[in-house]
Design an enzyme around this catalytic site. Structure first.
Site, mmCIF file in Angstrom:
data_model
loop_
_atom_site.group_PDB
_atom_site.id
_atom_site.type_symbol
_atom_site.label_atom_id
_atom_site.label_comp_id
_atom_site.label_asym_id
_atom_site.label_seq_id
_atom_site.Cartn_x
_atom_site.Cartn_y
_atom_site.Cartn_z
ATOM 1 N N LEU A 50 34.607 14.677 -86.592
ATOM 2 C CA LEU A 50 33.613 13.768 -87.149
ATOM 3 C C LEU A 50 33.637 13.923 -88.668
ATOM 4 O O LEU A 50 34.213 14.857 -89.203
ATOM 5 C CB LEU A 50 32.224 14.099 -86.605
ATOM 6 C CG LEU A 50 32.042 13.936 -85.094
ATOM 7 C CD1 LEU A 50 30.680 14.456 -84.662
ATOM 8 C CD2 LEU A 50 32.212 12.482 -84.684
ATOM 9 N N SER A 51 32.989 13.004 -89.371
ATOM 10 C CA SER A 51 33.026 13.103 -90.831
ATOM 11 C C SER A 51 32.397 14.404 -91.310
ATOM 12 O O SER A 51 32.796 14.941 -92.348
ATOM 13 C CB SER A 51 32.344 11.895 -91.476
ATOM 14 O OG SER A 51 31.005 11.787 -91.053
ATOM 15 N N GLU A 52 31.403 14.945 -90.581
ATOM 16 C CA GLU A 52 30.815 16.232 -90.954
ATOM 17 C C GLU A 52 30.383 17.014 -89.716
ATOM 18 O O GLU A 52 29.891 16.434 -88.746
ATOM 19 C CB GLU A 52 29.584 16.062 -91.858
ATOM 20 C CG GLU A 52 29.834 15.360 -93.163
ATOM 21 C CD GLU A 52 30.615 16.172 -94.180
ATOM 22 O OE1 GLU A 52 30.760 17.405 -93.992
ATOM 23 O OE2 GLU A 52 31.071 15.574 -95.164
ATOM 24 N N THR A 53 30.560 18.325 -89.789
ATOM 25 C CA THR A 53 29.950 19.263 -88.847
ATOM 26 C C THR A 53 29.092 20.211 -89.654
ATOM 27 O O THR A 53 29.528 20.744 -90.677
ATOM 28 C CB THR A 53 31.016 20.041 -88.056
ATOM 29 O OG1 THR A 53 31.770 19.116 -87.252
ATOM 30 C CG2 THR A 53 30.379 21.069 -87.138
ATOM 31 N N CYS A 83 26.033 17.145 -98.273
ATOM 32 C CA CYS A 83 26.164 16.076 -97.278
ATOM 33 C C CYS A 83 24.773 15.663 -96.818
ATOM 34 O O CYS A 83 24.037 16.469 -96.226
ATOM 35 C CB CYS A 83 26.995 16.521 -96.083
ATOM 36 S SG CYS A 83 27.120 15.231 -94.826
#
Length: 289
Positions: A50-53, A83
Protein backbone atom coordinates in the site's frame (compact mmCIF):
# COMPACT_ATOMS: atom_id res chain seq x y z
CA UNK A 1 5.55 -24.09 17.68
CA UNK A 2 3.46 -21.42 15.90
CA UNK A 3 5.05 -18.67 13.82
CA UNK A 4 5.22 -15.16 15.32
CA UNK A 5 2.57 -12.84 13.94
CA UNK A 6 1.31 -9.26 14.01
CA UNK A 7 -2.28 -8.03 13.98
CA UNK A 8 -3.05 -5.41 11.33
CA UNK A 9 -5.93 -3.17 10.33
CA UNK A 10 -6.43 -1.62 6.90
CA UNK A 11 -8.17 1.75 7.02
CA UNK A 12 -9.35 3.89 4.10
CA UNK A 13 -8.51 7.49 5.01
CA UNK A 14 -10.29 10.70 3.94
CA UNK A 15 -13.49 8.86 3.08
CA UNK A 16 -16.49 7.39 4.88
CA UNK A 17 -17.10 4.56 2.41
CA UNK A 18 -15.14 1.46 1.33
CA UNK A 19 -13.34 1.34 -2.04
CA UNK A 20 -12.40 5.03 -1.93
CA UNK A 21 -9.98 7.25 -0.07
CA UNK A 22 -6.41 6.15 0.62
CA UNK A 23 -5.84 2.75 2.30
CA UNK A 24 -3.13 2.36 4.92
CA UNK A 25 -2.17 -0.66 6.97
CA UNK A 26 -1.85 0.05 10.69
CA UNK A 27 0.10 -2.19 13.07
CA UNK A 28 0.35 -1.58 16.82
CA UNK A 29 3.55 -3.43 17.67
CA UNK A 30 3.35 -5.65 20.79
CA UNK A 31 6.20 -5.45 23.34
CA UNK A 32 7.82 -8.57 21.86
CA UNK A 33 8.28 -6.71 18.53
CA UNK A 34 9.15 -3.18 19.68
CA UNK A 35 12.74 -3.69 18.53
CA UNK A 36 11.98 -4.89 15.01
CA UNK A 37 14.74 -3.51 12.76
CA UNK A 38 13.98 -1.00 10.02
CA UNK A 39 14.74 -3.64 7.39
CA UNK A 40 11.94 -5.84 8.77
CA UNK A 41 9.50 -2.92 8.84
CA UNK A 42 10.32 -2.22 5.19
CA UNK A 43 9.73 -5.87 4.30
CA UNK A 44 6.34 -5.78 5.99
CA UNK A 45 5.40 -2.55 4.17
CA UNK A 46 6.46 -4.11 0.87
CA UNK A 47 4.30 -7.15 1.64
CA UNK A 48 1.21 -4.96 2.08
CA UNK A 49 2.20 -2.93 -1.01
CA UNK A 50 0.00 0.00 0.00
CA UNK A 51 1.16 3.59 -0.30
CA UNK A 52 1.84 3.60 3.47
CA UNK A 53 2.09 1.18 6.38
CA UNK A 54 2.08 2.71 9.85
CA UNK A 55 3.84 1.17 12.85
CA UNK A 56 2.85 2.26 16.36
CA UNK A 57 4.48 1.71 19.75
CA UNK A 58 2.53 2.76 22.87
CA UNK A 59 4.33 5.28 25.09
CA UNK A 60 3.70 6.69 28.56
CA UNK A 61 1.23 9.56 28.41
CA UNK A 62 1.64 12.71 30.49
CA UNK A 63 -2.13 13.32 30.70
CA UNK A 64 -5.06 11.00 31.54
CA UNK A 65 -7.05 12.57 28.69
CA UNK A 66 -4.42 11.77 26.03
CA UNK A 67 -2.81 8.62 24.66
CA UNK A 68 0.73 8.78 23.27
CA UNK A 69 2.39 6.60 20.64
CA UNK A 70 5.58 6.44 18.65
CA UNK A 71 4.70 6.41 14.94
CA UNK A 72 6.71 5.55 11.81
CA UNK A 73 5.51 5.43 8.19
CA UNK A 74 6.81 3.30 5.31
CA UNK A 75 6.00 3.12 1.61
CA UNK A 76 6.82 -0.21 -0.07
CA UNK A 77 10.38 1.09 -0.62
CA UNK A 78 11.30 3.85 1.89
CA UNK A 79 10.56 5.36 5.29
CA UNK A 80 9.00 8.82 5.00
CA UNK A 81 9.20 11.77 7.44
CA UNK A 82 5.48 12.65 7.30
CA UNK A 83 2.27 10.95 6.19
CA UNK A 84 -1.15 12.43 6.80
CA UNK A 85 -3.43 9.64 5.65
CA UNK A 86 -1.63 6.91 7.61
CA UNK A 87 -1.74 9.16 10.70
CA UNK A 88 -5.49 9.55 10.24
CA UNK A 89 -5.79 5.77 9.79
CA UNK A 90 -3.74 5.20 12.96
CA UNK A 91 -5.98 7.56 14.91
CA UNK A 92 -9.09 5.75 13.68
CA UNK A 93 -7.68 2.41 14.87
CA UNK A 94 -6.68 3.74 18.31
CA UNK A 95 -9.93 5.67 18.86
CA UNK A 96 -11.77 2.37 18.18
CA UNK A 97 -10.03 0.57 21.07
CA UNK A 98 -11.50 0.54 24.60
CA UNK A 99 -8.69 2.86 25.77
CA UNK A 100 -9.12 5.16 22.78
CA UNK A 101 -12.85 5.51 23.35
CA UNK A 102 -12.09 7.12 26.73
CA UNK A 103 -9.97 9.98 25.32
CA UNK A 104 -10.44 12.75 22.76
CA UNK A 105 -6.80 13.37 21.84
CA UNK A 106 -3.76 11.39 20.68
CA UNK A 107 -0.13 12.43 20.48
CA UNK A 108 2.27 10.82 18.01
CA UNK A 109 6.04 11.11 18.33
CA UNK A 110 7.39 11.09 14.76
CA UNK A 111 10.27 12.20 12.54
CA UNK A 112 8.26 15.44 12.08
CA UNK A 113 7.94 16.07 15.81
CA UNK A 114 4.84 15.66 17.94
CA UNK A 115 1.63 15.39 15.90
CA UNK A 116 -1.82 15.61 17.48
CA UNK A 117 -5.03 13.87 16.40
CA UNK A 118 -8.35 14.90 17.95
CA UNK A 119 -11.97 13.84 17.64
CA UNK A 120 -13.96 16.56 15.88
CA UNK A 121 -16.88 17.63 18.12
CA UNK A 122 -20.43 17.34 16.86
CA UNK A 123 -20.78 13.63 16.17
CA UNK A 124 -19.51 13.65 12.55
CA UNK A 125 -16.98 10.94 13.35
CA UNK A 126 -14.26 13.01 11.70
CA UNK A 127 -10.74 13.28 13.09
CA UNK A 128 -8.58 16.40 12.99
CA UNK A 129 -4.81 16.24 12.50
CA UNK A 130 -2.48 19.05 13.53
CA UNK A 131 0.50 18.94 11.12
CA UNK A 132 3.38 21.28 10.27
CA UNK A 133 2.69 23.60 7.33
CA UNK A 134 5.14 23.40 4.43
CA UNK A 135 7.35 26.36 3.62
CA UNK A 136 6.71 27.40 0.01
CA UNK A 137 9.59 28.58 -2.18
CA UNK A 138 9.14 30.07 -5.63
CA UNK A 139 11.00 28.46 -8.49
CA UNK A 140 13.20 31.42 -9.35
CA UNK A 141 14.77 30.23 -12.60
CA UNK A 142 12.84 31.03 -15.79
CA UNK A 143 14.59 28.06 -17.38
CA UNK A 144 13.36 25.81 -14.59
CA UNK A 145 9.80 27.05 -14.98
CA UNK A 146 9.91 26.42 -18.71
CA UNK A 147 11.25 22.91 -18.14
CA UNK A 148 8.50 22.08 -15.66
CA UNK A 149 5.84 23.40 -18.07
CA UNK A 150 7.31 21.36 -20.90
CA UNK A 151 7.42 18.11 -18.91
CA UNK A 152 3.87 18.49 -17.53
CA UNK A 153 2.48 19.42 -20.94
CA UNK A 154 4.20 16.45 -22.58
CA UNK A 155 2.88 14.05 -19.90
CA UNK A 156 -0.66 15.36 -20.42
CA UNK A 157 -0.48 15.31 -24.21
CA UNK A 158 -0.44 19.10 -24.49
CA UNK A 159 -2.96 21.79 -23.69
CA UNK A 160 -1.77 22.51 -20.13
CA UNK A 161 -1.25 26.02 -18.84
CA UNK A 162 1.08 26.13 -15.82
CA UNK A 163 0.06 29.07 -13.60
CA UNK A 164 2.43 28.64 -10.66
CA UNK A 165 5.26 26.46 -9.35
CA UNK A 166 6.50 26.17 -5.78
CA UNK A 167 8.96 23.97 -3.95
CA UNK A 168 7.51 22.59 -0.71
CA UNK A 169 10.03 20.36 1.02
CA UNK A 170 10.28 17.17 -1.01
CA UNK A 171 7.24 18.17 -3.10
CA UNK A 172 7.10 20.20 -6.28
CA UNK A 173 3.69 21.94 -6.31
CA UNK A 174 2.37 22.93 -9.73
CA UNK A 175 -0.85 24.86 -10.33
CA UNK A 176 -2.39 24.17 -13.73
CA UNK A 177 -5.12 26.22 -15.39
CA UNK A 178 -8.77 25.31 -14.71
CA UNK A 179 -9.27 24.57 -18.41
CA UNK A 180 -7.23 21.38 -18.01
CA UNK A 181 -9.22 18.28 -16.93
CA UNK A 182 -6.98 17.31 -14.03
CA UNK A 183 -9.50 14.76 -12.68
CA UNK A 184 -9.71 12.84 -15.94
CA UNK A 185 -6.13 13.12 -17.18
CA UNK A 186 -3.88 10.05 -17.49
CA UNK A 187 -0.42 11.18 -16.38
CA UNK A 188 3.04 9.64 -15.94
CA UNK A 189 5.43 12.15 -14.45
CA UNK A 190 9.19 11.69 -13.87
CA UNK A 191 9.52 13.82 -10.72
CA UNK A 192 10.36 12.43 -7.28
CA UNK A 193 7.20 13.85 -5.69
CA UNK A 194 4.88 16.18 -7.58
CA UNK A 195 1.57 17.80 -6.70
CA UNK A 196 -0.67 18.99 -9.53
CA UNK A 197 -3.47 21.30 -8.45
CA UNK A 198 -6.20 23.38 -10.02
CA UNK A 199 -9.15 25.59 -9.12
CA UNK A 200 -11.26 23.57 -11.61
CA UNK A 201 -14.58 22.54 -9.99
CA UNK A 202 -15.08 18.91 -8.94
CA UNK A 203 -18.34 17.10 -9.64
CA UNK A 204 -17.60 14.86 -6.64
CA UNK A 205 -17.36 17.82 -4.23
CA UNK A 206 -18.93 20.97 -5.72
CA UNK A 207 -17.89 23.19 -2.80
CA UNK A 208 -14.20 22.27 -3.03
CA UNK A 209 -12.05 25.37 -3.53
CA UNK A 210 -9.42 23.34 -5.35
CA UNK A 211 -8.56 19.84 -6.51
CA UNK A 212 -5.21 18.06 -6.64
CA UNK A 213 -3.36 14.89 -7.58
CA UNK A 214 -0.03 13.61 -6.21
CA UNK A 215 2.58 11.38 -7.84
CA UNK A 216 5.70 9.93 -6.17
CA UNK A 217 7.08 7.19 -8.47
CA UNK A 218 10.58 7.34 -6.99
CA UNK A 219 9.16 6.51 -3.57
CA UNK A 220 7.29 3.47 -4.91
CA UNK A 221 3.96 5.30 -5.37
CA UNK A 222 2.85 5.85 -8.98
CA UNK A 223 -0.06 7.97 -7.76
CA UNK A 224 -1.12 8.45 -4.16
CA UNK A 225 -4.94 8.37 -3.84
CA UNK A 226 -5.21 11.00 -1.07
CA UNK A 227 -2.19 12.71 0.50
CA UNK A 228 -2.45 14.52 3.82
CA UNK A 229 1.18 15.70 3.73
CA UNK A 230 0.65 17.32 0.31
CA UNK A 231 -2.12 19.44 1.78
CA UNK A 232 0.37 20.88 4.26
CA UNK A 233 1.63 22.71 1.16
CA UNK A 234 -1.68 23.09 -0.66
CA UNK A 235 -3.46 24.80 2.25
CA UNK A 236 -1.03 27.75 2.51
CA UNK A 237 -0.67 27.93 -1.29
CA UNK A 238 -4.39 28.26 -2.06
CA UNK A 239 -5.01 30.44 1.01
CA UNK A 240 -2.62 32.95 -0.54
CA UNK A 241 -3.81 32.55 -4.13
CA UNK A 242 -7.51 32.80 -3.24
CA UNK A 243 -6.98 35.32 -0.41
CA UNK A 244 -8.58 33.04 2.19
CA UNK A 245 -7.92 34.33 5.72
CA UNK A 246 -5.91 32.23 8.14
CA UNK A 247 -8.19 30.06 10.30
CA UNK A 248 -10.97 29.65 7.71
CA UNK A 249 -12.02 26.12 6.69
CA UNK A 250 -11.11 25.24 3.08
CA UNK A 251 -12.86 22.31 1.42
CA UNK A 252 -10.57 20.29 -0.87
CA UNK A 253 -10.80 17.24 -3.11
CA UNK A 254 -7.95 14.96 -4.16
CA UNK A 255 -9.04 13.87 -7.61
CA UNK A 256 -7.39 10.47 -7.99
CA UNK A 257 -9.39 7.49 -9.25
CA UNK A 258 -10.27 6.54 -5.64
CA UNK A 259 -10.58 10.16 -4.53
CA UNK A 260 -10.93 11.72 -1.11
CA UNK A 261 -12.16 14.80 0.73
CA UNK A 262 -10.30 17.00 3.20
CA UNK A 263 -11.22 20.07 5.25
CA UNK A 264 -8.20 22.32 5.80
CA UNK A 265 -7.41 25.14 8.21
CA UNK A 266 -4.14 27.02 7.73
CA UNK A 267 -2.87 28.64 10.90
CA UNK A 268 -0.38 31.07 9.39
CA UNK A 269 0.98 32.49 12.64
CA UNK A 270 1.58 29.04 14.14
CA UNK A 271 2.97 27.48 10.97
CA UNK A 272 0.47 24.63 11.19
CA UNK A 273 -2.22 23.04 9.02
CA UNK A 274 -5.21 21.36 10.63
CA UNK A 275 -6.69 18.63 8.44
CA UNK A 276 -10.09 17.09 9.11
CA UNK A 277 -11.31 13.90 7.47
CA UNK A 278 -13.18 10.64 7.87
CA UNK A 279 -11.72 7.14 7.89
CA UNK A 280 -13.29 3.70 7.61
CA UNK A 281 -11.91 0.29 8.60
CA UNK A 282 -12.02 -2.16 5.70
CA UNK A 283 -9.91 -5.15 6.82
CA UNK A 284 -8.45 -6.78 9.90
CA UNK A 285 -6.10 -9.73 9.93
CA UNK A 286 -2.94 -11.43 11.09
CA UNK A 287 0.45 -11.21 9.36
CA UNK A 288 2.77 -14.19 9.92
CA UNK A 289 6.45 -13.39 10.16
Amino acid sequence: MSSPSLLYTVVNAFTSTPFSGNPASVIILPPSHHSLPTESLLQIAAEFNLSETAFLIPQISTSPSTLRYGLRWFTPTVEVPLCGHATLASARVIFSTPEGQQVDKLEFETLSGTLVASKVPGGSGKIELDLPASVLEELASAEGLAQVSEVVSAAAGGGVSVKGVRKAGSFLLIEVGPGFDLEGAVLKLPFRAIILTSSRPSSFRPNARFISRMFAPRSGIAEDPVTGAAHCALAPYWSQVLDIPSGVVIEARQASKRGGDLDLIWEKENGRVRIQGSAVVTMRGELYL
